[in-house]
Design an enzyme around this catalytic site. Structure first.
Site, mmCIF file in Angstrom:
data_model
loop_
_atom_site.group_PDB
_atom_site.id
_atom_site.type_symbol
_atom_site.label_atom_id
_atom_site.label_comp_id
_atom_site.label_asym_id
_atom_site.label_seq_id
_atom_site.Cartn_x
_atom_site.Cartn_y
_atom_site.Cartn_z
ATOM 1 N N GLU A 21 45.801 -6.257 41.917
ATOM 2 C CA GLU A 21 44.393 -4.723 41.956
ATOM 3 C C GLU A 21 43.201 -4.692 41.784
ATOM 4 O O GLU A 21 42.600 -4.002 42.995
ATOM 5 C CB GLU A 21 44.821 -3.404 40.822
ATOM 6 C CG GLU A 21 46.319 -3.600 40.963
ATOM 7 C CD GLU A 21 46.897 -2.514 39.682
ATOM 8 O OE1 GLU A 21 46.781 -1.074 39.876
ATOM 9 O OE2 GLU A 21 46.866 -2.934 38.774
ATOM 10 N N TYR A 53 28.915 20.791 47.933
ATOM 11 C CA TYR A 53 30.534 20.594 47.575
ATOM 12 C C TYR A 53 30.708 19.275 48.500
ATOM 13 O O TYR A 53 31.437 17.716 48.426
ATOM 14 C CB TYR A 53 31.467 21.168 47.568
ATOM 15 C CG TYR A 53 31.734 21.958 48.543
ATOM 16 C CD1 TYR A 53 32.268 22.000 49.241
ATOM 17 C CD2 TYR A 53 31.888 23.555 48.384
ATOM 18 C CE1 TYR A 53 32.720 22.404 50.862
ATOM 19 C CE2 TYR A 53 31.762 23.952 49.450
ATOM 20 C CZ TYR A 53 32.066 24.009 50.646
ATOM 21 O OH TYR A 53 32.184 24.884 52.348
ATOM 22 N N GLU A 73 41.495 5.227 33.644
ATOM 23 C CA GLU A 73 41.068 6.320 32.565
ATOM 24 C C GLU A 73 39.706 6.176 32.908
ATOM 25 O O GLU A 73 38.737 7.379 32.871
ATOM 26 C CB GLU A 73 41.225 6.138 31.067
ATOM 27 C CG GLU A 73 42.673 6.321 31.119
ATOM 28 C CD GLU A 73 44.142 5.448 31.206
ATOM 29 O OE1 GLU A 73 45.254 5.418 30.768
ATOM 30 O OE2 GLU A 73 43.669 4.270 32.233
ATOM 31 N N LYS A 99 47.460 7.652 40.888
ATOM 32 C CA LYS A 99 47.347 5.757 41.373
ATOM 33 C C LYS A 99 48.969 5.841 42.511
ATOM 34 O O LYS A 99 49.498 5.963 41.536
ATOM 35 C CB LYS A 99 47.333 5.474 40.798
ATOM 36 C CG LYS A 99 47.063 3.773 41.399
ATOM 37 C CD LYS A 99 46.992 3.106 39.372
ATOM 38 C CE LYS A 99 47.085 1.821 39.721
ATOM 39 N NZ LYS A 99 46.746 1.169 38.647
#
Length: 119
Positions: A21, A53, A73, A99
């Site tokens: 990954e 933004y 996390e 994900k």
């Protein structure tokens, strides 16, 4: 308190527990909710009185693209912390990081982390 929602921010990144990954990467999707006072900008119609933004979207994309964490996390927490420190107007932030193609056998869903951080 007022809110701005930024949804569907997509970026290709290298966060993940498995070594492949962090080498091959994968797509991430991020939604952000910003709590701030919009009363002045609602009257002035001036971008100087609110958060731009576009800069938040760029910040999120850059963090996803350049971070190499083991855990989503940690990536979500880094995004929240960076947004809170990037602009004094933002009092609280919610980050929802997904994900979509988690490399888990026999699992076709997605992994989603949701967290809220305040100043």
């Amino acid at each position: 308190m007022d809110c701005i929602y930024l949804t569907g921010i997509r970026a290709y990144g290298y966060t993940g527990y498995l070594p492949e990954e962090q080498v091959l990467g994968q797509w991430f999707e991020v939604d952000v909710k910003l709590w701030l006072d919009l009363s002045i900008s609602a009257q002035s119609d001036a971008i100087e009185d609110t958060i731009d933004y576009r800069s938040v979207i760029s910040l999120v994309k850059d963090l996803v693209k350049t971070s190499k964490f083991s855990l989503v996390e940690r990536l979500a927490g880094s995004i929240a912390d960076a947004i809170l420190h990037s602009d004094d107007l933002v009092k609280q932030v919610q980050v929802i990081l997904s994900k979509p193609a988690a490399p888990i056998p026999d699992f076709g869903g997605k992994i989603t982390i949701e967290l809220i951080r305040s100043k």
